[in-house]
Design a protein around this motif. Structure first.
Motif, PDB file in Angstrom:
ATOM      1  N   ILE A  28       3.873   5.680  -8.797  1.00  0.00           N
ATOM      2  CA  ILE A  28       3.792   4.984 -10.088  1.00  0.00           C
ATOM      3  C   ILE A  28       4.322   3.561  -9.955  1.00  0.00           C
ATOM      4  N   TYR A  29       5.407   3.412  -9.206  1.00  0.00           N
ATOM      5  CA  TYR A  29       6.013   2.101  -8.988  1.00  0.00           C
ATOM      6  C   TYR A  29       5.046   1.181  -8.257  1.00  0.00           C
ATOM      7  N   MET A  30       4.429   1.696  -7.174  1.00  0.00           N
ATOM      8  CA  MET A  30       3.500   0.867  -6.403  1.00  0.00           C
ATOM      9  C   MET A  30       2.239   0.556  -7.206  1.00  0.00           C
ATOM     10  N   LYS A  31       1.816   1.474  -8.046  1.00  0.00           N
ATOM     11  CA  LYS A  31       0.640   1.227  -8.882  1.00  0.00           C
ATOM     12  C   LYS A  31       0.900   0.073  -9.833  1.00  0.00           C
ATOM     13  N   ALA A  32       2.152  -0.055 -10.283  1.00  0.00           N
ATOM     14  CA  ALA A  32       2.512  -1.163 -11.174  1.00  0.00           C
ATOM     15  C   ALA A  32       2.445  -2.509 -10.470  1.00  0.00           C
ATOM     16  N   LEU A  33       2.409  -2.495  -9.132  1.00  0.00           N
ATOM     17  CA  LEU A  33       2.328  -3.727  -8.350  1.00  0.00           C
ATOM     18  C   LEU A  33       0.927  -3.934  -7.777  1.00  0.00           C
ATOM     19  N   SER A  34      -0.078  -3.334  -8.401  1.00  0.00           N
ATOM     20  CA  SER A  34      -1.446  -3.410  -7.875  1.00  0.00           C
ATOM     21  C   SER A  34      -1.977  -4.840  -7.783  1.00  0.00           C
ATOM     22  N   ASN A  35      -1.411  -5.749  -8.568  1.00  0.00           N
ATOM     23  CA  ASN A  35      -1.874  -7.144  -8.523  1.00  0.00           C
ATOM     24  C   ASN A  35      -1.233  -7.945  -7.385  1.00  0.00           C
ATOM     25  N   VAL A  36      -0.345  -7.298  -6.614  1.00  0.00           N
ATOM     26  CA  VAL A  36       0.295  -7.933  -5.456  1.00  0.00           C
ATOM     27  C   VAL A  36      -0.315  -7.330  -4.196  1.00  0.00           C
ATOM     28  N   SER A  37      -0.529  -8.140  -3.168  1.00  0.00           N
ATOM     29  CA  SER A  37      -1.147  -7.626  -1.950  1.00  0.00           C
ATOM     30  C   SER A  37      -0.231  -6.612  -1.261  1.00  0.00           C
ATOM     31  N   PRO A  38      -0.816  -5.576  -0.637  1.00  0.00           N
ATOM     32  CA  PRO A  38       0.001  -4.574   0.056  1.00  0.00           C
ATOM     33  C   PRO A  38       0.923  -5.173   1.116  1.00  0.00           C
ATOM     34  N   LEU A  39       0.431  -6.176   1.867  1.00  0.00           N
ATOM     35  CA  LEU A  39       1.280  -6.790   2.883  1.00  0.00           C
ATOM     36  C   LEU A  39       2.505  -7.451   2.263  1.00  0.00           C
ATOM     37  N   GLU A  40       2.302  -8.089   1.128  1.00  0.00           N
ATOM     38  CA  GLU A  40       3.422  -8.742   0.449  1.00  0.00           C
ATOM     39  C   GLU A  40       4.426  -7.708  -0.060  1.00  0.00           C
ATOM     40  N   ILE A  41       3.919  -6.603  -0.579  1.00  0.00           N
ATOM     41  CA  ILE A  41       4.802  -5.546  -1.056  1.00  0.00           C
ATOM     42  C   ILE A  41       5.651  -5.004   0.087  1.00  0.00           C
ATOM     43  N   LEU A  81       9.829   0.111  18.203  1.00  0.00           N
ATOM     44  CA  LEU A  81       8.617   0.928  18.124  1.00  0.00           C
ATOM     45  C   LEU A  81       8.584   1.733  16.829  1.00  0.00           C
ATOM     46  N   THR A  82       9.707   2.367  16.490  1.00  0.00           N
ATOM     47  CA  THR A  82       9.727   3.162  15.259  1.00  0.00           C
ATOM     48  C   THR A  82       9.591   2.259  14.034  1.00  0.00           C
ATOM     49  N   ALA A  83      10.162   1.057  14.104  1.00  0.00           N
ATOM     50  CA  ALA A  83      10.033   0.111  12.984  1.00  0.00           C
ATOM     51  C   ALA A  83       8.579  -0.288  12.794  1.00  0.00           C
ATOM     52  N   ALA A  84       7.868  -0.531  13.897  1.00  0.00           N
ATOM     53  CA  ALA A  84       6.452  -0.891  13.799  1.00  0.00           C
ATOM     54  C   ALA A  84       5.649   0.248  13.180  1.00  0.00           C
ATOM     55  N   LEU A  85       5.959   1.474  13.568  1.00  0.00           N
ATOM     56  CA  LEU A  85       5.229   2.631  13.040  1.00  0.00           C
ATOM     57  C   LEU A  85       5.509   2.839  11.558  1.00  0.00           C
ATOM     58  N   ILE A  86       6.777   2.710  11.157  1.00  0.00           N
ATOM     59  CA  ILE A  86       7.086   2.964   9.746  1.00  0.00           C
ATOM     60  C   ILE A  86       6.534   1.843   8.867  1.00  0.00           C
ATOM     61  N   SER A  87       6.481   0.607   9.389  1.00  0.00           N
ATOM     62  CA  SER A  87       5.888  -0.471   8.597  1.00  0.00           C
ATOM     63  C   SER A  87       4.383  -0.263   8.449  1.00  0.00           C
ATOM     64  N   LEU A  88       3.726   0.249   9.496  1.00  0.00           N
ATOM     65  CA  LEU A  88       2.305   0.602   9.399  1.00  0.00           C
ATOM     66  C   LEU A  88       2.108   1.684   8.353  1.00  0.00           C
ATOM     67  N   ASN A  89       2.961   2.694   8.383  1.00  0.00           N
ATOM     68  CA  ASN A  89       2.869   3.784   7.416  1.00  0.00           C
ATOM     69  C   ASN A  89       3.041   3.270   5.993  1.00  0.00           C
ATOM     70  N   TRP A  90       4.046   2.409   5.787  1.00  0.00           N
ATOM     71  CA  TRP A  90       4.271   1.841   4.452  1.00  0.00           C
ATOM     72  C   TRP A  90       3.068   1.032   3.994  1.00  0.00           C
ATOM     73  N   GLY A  91       2.511   0.220   4.904  1.00  0.00           N
ATOM     74  CA  GLY A  91       1.383  -0.620   4.532  1.00  0.00           C
ATOM     75  C   GLY A  91       0.163   0.194   4.126  1.00  0.00           C
ATOM     76  N   ALA A  96      -3.274   2.466  -0.094  1.00  0.00           N
ATOM     77  CA  ALA A  96      -3.930   3.631  -0.690  1.00  0.00           C
ATOM     78  C   ALA A  96      -3.639   3.715  -2.186  1.00  0.00           C
ATOM     79  N   ILE A  97      -2.392   3.510  -2.556  1.00  0.00           N
ATOM     80  CA  ILE A  97      -2.017   3.635  -3.972  1.00  0.00           C
ATOM     81  C   ILE A  97      -2.627   2.499  -4.789  1.00  0.00           C
ATOM     82  N   THR A  98      -2.476   1.276  -4.312  1.00  0.00           N
ATOM     83  CA  THR A  98      -2.908   0.131  -5.109  1.00  0.00           C
ATOM     84  C   THR A  98      -4.428  -0.016  -5.154  1.00  0.00           C
ATOM     85  N   SER A  99      -5.142   0.590  -4.198  1.00  0.00           N
ATOM     86  CA  SER A  99      -6.599   0.485  -4.184  1.00  0.00           C
ATOM     87  C   SER A  99      -7.289   1.691  -4.805  1.00  0.00           C
ATOM     88  N   GLY A 100      -6.511   2.561  -5.465  1.00  0.00           N
ATOM     89  CA  GLY A 100      -7.105   3.711  -6.129  1.00  0.00           C
ATOM     90  C   GLY A 100      -7.487   4.843  -5.203  1.00  0.00           C
TER      91      GLY A 100
END
Length: 302
Positions: A28-41, A81-91, A96-100
């Motif tokens: 719900i929180y990320m959906k409220a930021l749909s007007n912001v790019s995922p990379l920026e979030i 390595l784990t930081a790169a993976l978790i940032s990919l996962n977050w992105g 997925a959330i912001t693009s419906g």
């Protein structure tokens, strides 16, 4: 009441709280930021999570340990390595959330435990038993149905499951605790995040104002809080319980996607998810059986 029961109850509260935030509040929180790019979030999520992690380590008296880890090249390399993976996962999750496509995110986290079994078999020689093999086969049928219907692989679901599964696999060999590891990862991501935010079009990393900026800042605590709750709950609950409770997250995402976001859910998706749900029932039965066998083994006289 045995002395272990209050601890188990606290652990249950902590774990359910973490899964509730991940599965309901975060979408719900990320959906409220749909007007912001995922990379920026994701960039803001990294930056504003840093003070939360440092404050928590200070409160736990673990800041000196973080300093030692930062001076260890091997730990820093693995954590990178784990930081790169978790940032990919977050992105991918934010996209997925912001693009419906929250249903794709739900599917990814449904199949994640089965991806963990596969990764364990490939990299840790942890051979799945027959029941787990059946669960993996059922999940594969579900993914195949989604692929055939859509005409392409459900890449969002597979990326989410694969990145988080590989992240968990690597975290097994990073010699740091949950909170220290999280703080180390976001510290390592801080430089790339600031560069990313500076290069994105729109006027720099802090060009947002009002509600959007408040939500971006709040993404930091929202990232750190469920991790803290989960770490506390995992220490007080057995593995089988945690394994079953983890399905709260994709179930809440699924319900939010269908009933709150109004994403379409047709017959073919129902059939595909039916195979996934069946796989998880079989897998859960395997977890419970293993836990029961361990209890019986401990109960036998020497």
């Amino acid at each position: 009441m045995s002395s272990s029961e209050p601890s188990a109850t606290r652990g249950l509260v902590f774990a359910v709280g973490a899964y509730g935030i991940w599965g309901l509040c975060l979408p719900i929180y990320m959906k409220a930021l749909s007007n912001v790019s995922p990379l920026e979030i994701v960039g803001h999520r990294v930056i504003w999570a840093i003070p939360c992690g440092i404050l928590l380590l200070w409160w736990q008296g673990a800041l000196p340990a973080l300093g030692r880890h930062l001076r260890d090249p091997r730990t820093v390399a693995l954590a990178s390595l784990t930081a790169a993976l978790i940032s990919l996962n977050w992105g991918v999750y934010v996209y997925a959330i912001t693009s419906g496509q929250a249903l794709a995110a739900a599917l990814g986290y449904y199949i994640n435990p089965l991806v963990n079994v596969l990764l364990g078999a490939v990299f840790l020689t942890e051979r799945p038993d027959r029941t787990q093999g059946v669960a993996i086969a059922l999940a594969a049928v579900g993914v195949a149905i989604m692929t055939a219907r859509a005409g392409s692989l459900p890449w969002i679901s597979l990326l989410l499951a694969g990145s988080f599964g590989t992240y968990g696999l690597l975290r097994k060999v990073v010699p740091v605790g949950a909170t220290e590891g999280f703080t180390l990862e976001v510290l390592l991501l801080a430089g790339p995040a600031l560069v990313l935010l500076a290069l994105l079009p729109g006027g720099g990393p802090f060009h947002h104002t009002g509600v959007d900026m408040a939500l971006l800042v709040g993404a930091g605590p929202l990232t750190a809080t469920p991790l803290i709750l989960y770490a506390a709950g995992a220490r007080l609950l057995n593995y089988a319980t945690i394994g079953i409770l983890q399905y709260i997250v994709p179930t809440l995402i699924f319900l939010t996607a269908v009933f709150l976001f109004g994403e379409p859910f047709g017959l073919w998706q129902l059939v595909a998810f039916g195979f996934i749900w069946s796989a998880l029932v079989v897998y859960s039965w395997s977890l419970l059986g293993s836990a029961r066998a361990r209890r019986q083994s401990r109960a036998r006289p020497a």
